[in-house]
Design an enzyme around this catalytic site. Structure first.
Site, PDB file in Angstrom:
ATOM      1  N   ASP A   1     -83.772  23.848  14.383  1.00  0.00           N
ATOM      2  CA  ASP A   1     -84.998  24.358  13.486  1.00  0.00           C
ATOM      3  C   ASP A   1     -84.607  25.137  12.379  1.00  0.00           C
ATOM      4  O   ASP A   1     -85.684  25.226  11.494  1.00  0.00           O
ATOM      5  CB  ASP A   1     -85.721  25.422  14.641  1.00  0.00           C
ATOM      6  CG  ASP A   1     -86.019  24.613  15.947  1.00  0.00           C
ATOM      7  OD1 ASP A   1     -85.300  24.387  16.472  1.00  0.00           O
ATOM      8  OD2 ASP A   1     -87.256  24.318  15.745  1.00  0.00           O
TER       9      ASP A   1
ATOM     10  N   ASN B   1     -81.479  26.396  17.169  1.00  0.00           N
ATOM     11  CA  ASN B   1     -82.546  25.426  17.885  1.00  0.00           C
ATOM     12  C   ASN B   1     -82.657  26.086  19.364  1.00  0.00           C
ATOM     13  O   ASN B   1     -82.624  27.283  19.373  1.00  0.00           O
ATOM     14  CB  ASN B   1     -81.305  24.278  17.945  1.00  0.00           C
ATOM     15  CG  ASN B   1     -82.021  22.951  18.609  1.00  0.00           C
ATOM     16  OD1 ASN B   1     -83.041  22.605  17.901  1.00  0.00           O
ATOM     17  ND2 ASN B   1     -81.590  22.494  19.826  1.00  0.00           N
TER      18      ASN B   1
ATOM     19  N   ARG C   1     -95.070  20.444  18.402  1.00  0.00           N
ATOM     20  CA  ARG C   1     -93.877  21.428  18.296  1.00  0.00           C
ATOM     21  C   ARG C   1     -93.039  20.524  17.773  1.00  0.00           C
ATOM     22  O   ARG C   1     -93.041  19.228  17.768  1.00  0.00           O
ATOM     23  CB  ARG C   1     -93.450  22.040  19.633  1.00  0.00           C
ATOM     24  CG  ARG C   1     -93.786  21.323  20.987  1.00  0.00           C
ATOM     25  CD  ARG C   1     -93.193  20.217  21.228  1.00  0.00           C
ATOM     26  NE  ARG C   1     -91.817  20.419  21.048  1.00  0.00           N
ATOM     27  CZ  ARG C   1     -90.893  19.564  20.737  1.00  0.00           C
ATOM     28  NH1 ARG C   1     -91.322  18.188  20.923  1.00  0.00           N
ATOM     29  NH2 ARG C   1     -89.546  19.797  20.493  1.00  0.00           N
TER      30      ARG C   1
ATOM     31  N   GLN D   1     -89.506  21.126  27.332  1.00  0.00           N
ATOM     32  CA  GLN D   1     -89.509  20.104  26.385  1.00  0.00           C
ATOM     33  C   GLN D   1     -88.764  18.906  26.761  1.00  0.00           C
ATOM     34  O   GLN D   1     -89.107  17.645  26.787  1.00  0.00           O
ATOM     35  CB  GLN D   1     -89.215  20.337  24.813  1.00  0.00           C
ATOM     36  CG  GLN D   1     -90.243  21.386  24.470  1.00  0.00           C
ATOM     37  CD  GLN D   1     -89.742  22.779  24.464  1.00  0.00           C
ATOM     38  OE1 GLN D   1     -89.373  23.352  25.764  1.00  0.00           O
ATOM     39  NE2 GLN D   1     -90.160  23.677  23.564  1.00  0.00           N
TER      40      GLN D   1
HETATM   41  C1  LIG Z   1     -86.711  17.515  15.810  1.00  0.00           C
HETATM   42  S1  LIG Z   1     -87.262  18.892  16.680  1.00  0.00           S
HETATM   43  C2  LIG Z   1     -86.308  19.953  16.271  1.00  0.00           C
HETATM   44  C3  LIG Z   1     -86.509  21.327  17.221  1.00  0.00           C
HETATM   45  O1  LIG Z   1     -87.708  21.873  17.464  1.00  0.00           O
HETATM   46  C4  LIG Z   1     -87.862  22.192  19.014  1.00  0.00           C
HETATM   47  O2  LIG Z   1     -88.402  23.463  19.106  1.00  0.00           O
HETATM   48  P1  LIG Z   1     -89.906  23.644  19.658  1.00  0.00           P
HETATM   49  O3  LIG Z   1     -89.876  22.691  20.858  1.00  0.00           O
HETATM   50  O4  LIG Z   1     -90.099  25.304  20.205  1.00  0.00           O
HETATM   51  O5  LIG Z   1     -90.832  23.327  18.597  1.00  0.00           O
HETATM   52  C5  LIG Z   1     -86.409  22.233  19.364  1.00  0.00           C
HETATM   53  O6  LIG Z   1     -85.667  23.440  19.208  1.00  0.00           O
HETATM   54  C6  LIG Z   1     -86.154  20.957  18.772  1.00  0.00           C
HETATM   55  O7  LIG Z   1     -84.604  20.897  18.874  1.00  0.00           O
END
Ligand SMILES: CSC[C@H]1O[C@H](OP(=O)(O)O)[C@H](O)[C@@H]1O
Length: 350
Positions: free
Chosen positions: A241, A251, A52, A200
């Site tokens: 994102d 985001n 992710r 995360q």
């Molecule tokens: C540089 S990572 C950008 C962004 O992606 C993450 O979402 P996910 O964990 O659901 O893929 C998160 O929004 C990060 O900030």
């Protein structure tokens, strides 16, 4: 200096005929690498958040499309392109919000549009996927340098989710300045929001930064306001994102909350993101598709039921921060601020 034992963990590694992938769902308890040997493995890894983070999703999808191309048995170039388009569309269905996924897939499709033979197309698409990963490493370094110029020794900075090395090819975006500060002996203290429901922040950001010897404190998401006040947080920096043409930014869910708190406490709220996270085709944040995920992410923690099984759940994985709450968007080209629509138009005009 960075902890001499620290090796910035790589999340996606191309291994000639498969993708070696750090399983982010198992961190911090287990560090395991999976072998993704076909496009279905890649789709499932993206959809289930084994990988992710917007840039890492784009890199993984690119290698997934390269795998499909290399395994294709078409007898004609036309059939090859038809199969490649199907593979593109399949990978594009894995998650809807991070524009890096679509940017990477579309870039690979464009790279083979003029290929004269199937072999040439196969070779080109793999080279392009490898190039995307290499470029991301350089981009994150530049974003880190631009972001670090905004901070000074002793600053206390809050972040949410994980926009670190495992969400990109290296260093990360929002976390990049913390690695570079450590290398330059600049003392920054990071306050990481746990980031419910997938955690995360608690699982990944603390894990990464502790290994690097960066000072990090974990808080629950609902502690943010009190922490900003009682710890005198000096700034907030987050990843992205998808960024619309006017600077509205999608985001991780909870980011909008922090932007509102930043305004209330009069501290800067920064977004760190590569140009590959911008989507100039959409005018504002209302057009960004917001992924809604499995309700069990909310009603369970590590498989333990924490809410009634049949309770109604709303589980958006992202929110959109309006551009007026953003002090600056830090890209590999530097920071844009204020007149985002004009600034973004300039970024994509040359
Ligand atoms: C540089 S990572 C950008 C962004 O992606 C993450 O979402 P996910 O964990 O659901 O893929 C998160 O929004 C990060 O900030």
């Amino acid at each position: 200096m960075l902890n001499e034992n620290f090796v910035i963990p790589r999340s996606v590694i191309w291994k000639e005929d498969y993708v070696s992938l750090l399983n982010q769902q198992k961190i911090p308890q287990v560090t395991e690498y999976l072998e993704l040997r076909n496009i279905e493995d890649v789709w499932e890894a993206i959809q289930s958040l084994k990988v992710r983070g917007a840039p890492a999703i784009g890199i993984t999808a690119a290698y997934g499309l390269a795998l499909a191309a290399l395994q294709d048995q078409s007898k004609s170039l036309q059939e090859f392109h038809q199969n490649l388009q199907k593979s593109h569309d399949y990978l594009a269905s894995s998650r809807p919000t991070a524009v890096n996924l679509f940017w990477a897939l579309d870039r690979l499709m464009k790279s083979v549009s003029n290929a004269q033979t199937i072999d040439e197309a196969k070779s080109t698409i793999l080279k392009e996927a490898i190039l995307i990963e290499k470029e991301d490493e350089q981009v994150c370094q530049l974003i880190g340098e631009h972001a670090l110029s905004l901070f000074k020794d002793g600053d206390r900075i809050m972040t949410i989710c994980n926009a670190g090395s495992i969400a990109t090819a290296k260093y990360g975006t929002a976390l990049a300045p913390f690695y570079l500060a450590k290398e330059k002996n600049i003392n920054l203290s990071v306050y990481a929001c746990e980031t419910r429901p997938v955690l995360q922040g608690a699982r990944l950001t603390t894990w990464e930064l502790m290994q690097a010897g960066v000072d990090v404190t974990l808080i629950t998401d609902n502690m943010a306001a009190h922490t900003i006040k009682s710890k005198d947080i000096t700034a907030i920096i987050v990843g992205a994102d998808r960024i619309a043409a006017n600077g509205d930014t999608a985001n991780k869910i909870g980011t909008f909350n922090l932007a509102l708190l930043a305004k209330s406490f009069n501290i800067p709220f920064y977004v760190a993101a590569p140009l590959s996270t911008f989507d100039p085709s959409i005018t504002d944040g209302d057009q960004i598709p917001i992924e809604e995920r499995n309700p069990e992410e909310v009603t369970q923690i590590n498989g333990i039921q924490v809410a009634p099984k049949d309770v109604k759940v709303f589980n958006p994985a992202f929110d959109v921060t309006p551009n007026e709450l953003i002090a600056g968007i830090i890209t590999e080209k530097g920071m844009i601020t204020g007149e985002y629509k004009e600034e973004i138009k300039k970024l994509f005009s040359n």
